[in-house]
Scaffold this motif. Structure first.
Motif, PDB file in Angstrom:
ATOM      1  N   GLN A 131      -8.041 -24.317  20.855  1.00  0.00           N
ATOM      2  CA  GLN A 131      -7.477 -25.654  20.716  1.00  0.00           C
ATOM      3  C   GLN A 131      -7.612 -26.485  21.992  1.00  0.00           C
ATOM      4  N   HIS A 132      -7.548 -25.834  23.159  1.00  0.00           N
ATOM      5  CA  HIS A 132      -7.690 -26.578  24.412  1.00  0.00           C
ATOM      6  C   HIS A 132      -9.122 -27.078  24.588  1.00  0.00           C
ATOM      7  N   PHE A 133     -10.099 -26.275  24.200  1.00  0.00           N
ATOM      8  CA  PHE A 133     -11.499 -26.700  24.266  1.00  0.00           C
ATOM      9  C   PHE A 133     -11.715 -27.947  23.410  1.00  0.00           C
ATOM     10  N   TYR A 134     -11.223 -27.907  22.172  1.00  0.00           N
ATOM     11  CA  TYR A 134     -11.416 -29.056  21.288  1.00  0.00           C
ATOM     12  C   TYR A 134     -10.605 -30.263  21.749  1.00  0.00           C
ATOM     13  N   ALA A 135      -9.429 -30.031  22.339  1.00  0.00           N
ATOM     14  CA  ALA A 135      -8.640 -31.149  22.855  1.00  0.00           C
ATOM     15  C   ALA A 135      -9.387 -31.869  23.970  1.00  0.00           C
ATOM     16  N   HIS A 136     -10.109 -31.125  24.797  1.00  0.00           N
ATOM     17  CA  HIS A 136     -10.895 -31.752  25.863  1.00  0.00           C
ATOM     18  C   HIS A 136     -12.058 -32.564  25.304  1.00  0.00           C
ATOM     19  N   LEU A 137     -12.441 -32.287  24.063  1.00  0.00           N
ATOM     20  CA  LEU A 137     -13.506 -33.065  23.422  1.00  0.00           C
ATOM     21  C   LEU A 137     -12.965 -34.260  22.651  1.00  0.00           C
ATOM     22  N   GLY A 138     -11.647 -34.457  22.697  1.00  0.00           N
ATOM     23  CA  GLY A 138     -11.065 -35.613  22.030  1.00  0.00           C
ATOM     24  C   GLY A 138     -10.378 -35.318  20.712  1.00  0.00           C
ATOM     25  N   PHE A 139     -10.328 -34.059  20.293  1.00  0.00           N
ATOM     26  CA  PHE A 139      -9.637 -33.707  19.053  1.00  0.00           C
ATOM     27  C   PHE A 139      -8.131 -33.698  19.293  1.00  0.00           C
ATOM     28  N   VAL A 202       6.458 -30.367  25.923  1.00  0.00           N
ATOM     29  CA  VAL A 202       5.882 -29.238  26.645  1.00  0.00           C
ATOM     30  C   VAL A 202       4.766 -29.745  27.543  1.00  0.00           C
ATOM     31  N   TRP A 203       4.449 -28.918  28.545  1.00  0.00           N
ATOM     32  CA  TRP A 203       3.293 -29.199  29.399  1.00  0.00           C
ATOM     33  C   TRP A 203       2.179 -28.249  29.000  1.00  0.00           C
ATOM     34  N   ALA A 204       1.030 -28.798  28.585  1.00  0.00           N
ATOM     35  CA  ALA A 204      -0.117 -27.995  28.185  1.00  0.00           C
ATOM     36  C   ALA A 204      -1.272 -28.280  29.132  1.00  0.00           C
ATOM     37  N   ASN A 215       2.455 -28.165  18.894  1.00  0.00           N
ATOM     38  CA  ASN A 215       1.781 -28.618  20.099  1.00  0.00           C
ATOM     39  C   ASN A 215       0.614 -27.684  20.339  1.00  0.00           C
ATOM     40  N   LEU A 216      -0.052 -27.839  21.460  1.00  0.00           N
ATOM     41  CA  LEU A 216      -1.226 -27.019  21.733  1.00  0.00           C
ATOM     42  C   LEU A 216      -0.891 -25.570  22.065  1.00  0.00           C
ATOM     43  N   LEU A 217       0.392 -25.250  22.164  1.00  0.00           N
ATOM     44  CA  LEU A 217       0.805 -23.881  22.443  1.00  0.00           C
ATOM     45  C   LEU A 217       1.406 -23.198  21.227  1.00  0.00           C
ATOM     46  N   GLU A 218       1.916 -23.973  20.280  1.00  0.00           N
ATOM     47  CA  GLU A 218       2.540 -23.410  19.088  1.00  0.00           C
ATOM     48  C   GLU A 218       2.125 -24.210  17.855  1.00  0.00           C
TER      49      GLU A 218
END
Length: 236
Positions: A131-139, A202-204, A215-218
């Motif tokens: 999920q973090h990889f895709y979030a960095h791509l704008g998802f 949360v801080w992700a 969130n990106l953690l849960e």
């Protein structure tokens, strides 16, 4: 050696069918025959299997060690029920020997350009741990959608809406009214609704994320095996 990357549909390069089947088999298992059967369905009518290919720049002279074309990665796109301008992304994989060199990002960016050129405006996907990889791509986190492997023009919009209805949606059933005899007792006054829960903050990875329950953690979503799964989307 400088290189050139190209994204092409598998059904336009059938000679790469065996190499693509082996790439997927190494990552997720299943038999060669099963992989070939799935890949052979690729078409312009969807699902479409897209291949990222690496080749030598045209300005460079070939050498005996150079392959004319190397399979870098694969992605499969399917239509989304009830959303004619959206696509569902799955089976995203980069060859193991080429990982860690930025090809995953280039594969996804090329896929976005291809989908946008076909007139689509949004991509959906699921992931267990990227999920973090895709979030960095704008998802961003999204809601579950229903992918459709084969979409025929004969399927009506009403049928697609049935597939895309969220789980638990009640259907309208007409029944005869029940006639009660005798006086009716007064109903108790309605209870006051509970206050809404406070948002989860949360801080992700250095980014402040605010949401209710996800969130990106849960994530509240689970796959067929009961494992946590993140639904994500991106407007393109």
């Amino acid at each position: 050696m400088s290189e050139e990357l190209t994204l092409v549909p598998l059904h336009q390069r059938p000679e790469l069918l065996e190499a693509c089947a082996e790439l997927l088999r190494e990552e997720w298992g299943k038999s060669r025959a099963s992989r070939l059967h799935t890949l052979q369905r690729s078409s312009d009518a969807f699902p479409a299997c897209l291949l990222l290919l690496r080749s030598r720049c045209p300005t460079e002279a070939p050498t005996a060690q150079d392959d004319p074309c190397q399979l870098v990665g694969h992605v499969r796109l399917s239509r989304v029920a009830g959303r004619p301008r959206d696509l569902f992304v799955e089976s995203v994989v980069v060859a193991r020997a080429l990982r860690g060199q930025g090809y995953g990002r280039q594969l996804m960016e090329a896929t976005e350009r291809w989908a946008r050129a076909q007139g689509f405006i949004c991509l959906h996907l699921t992931t267990h741990d990227k999920q973090h990889f895709y979030a960095h791509l704008g998802f961003v986190l999204g809601e579950p959608v229903q992918s459709v492997a084969f979409l025929s023009p004969a399927i009506s919009a009403g049928v697609l809406q049935l597939f895309s209805a969220p789980p638990g949606t009640a259907t309208t059933i007409t029944t005869r009214p029940r006639v009660l005899s005798g006086p009716l007792s007064p109903l108790p006054p309605p209870a006051a609704p509970p206050p809404p829960p406070p948002p989860t903050v949360v801080w992700a990875r250095g980014v402040l994320a605010e949401s209710v329950g996800e969130n990106l953690l849960e994530t509240p979503h689970r796959d067929a095996k009961g494992l946590p799964i993140f639904w994500m989307k991106k407007d393109i």
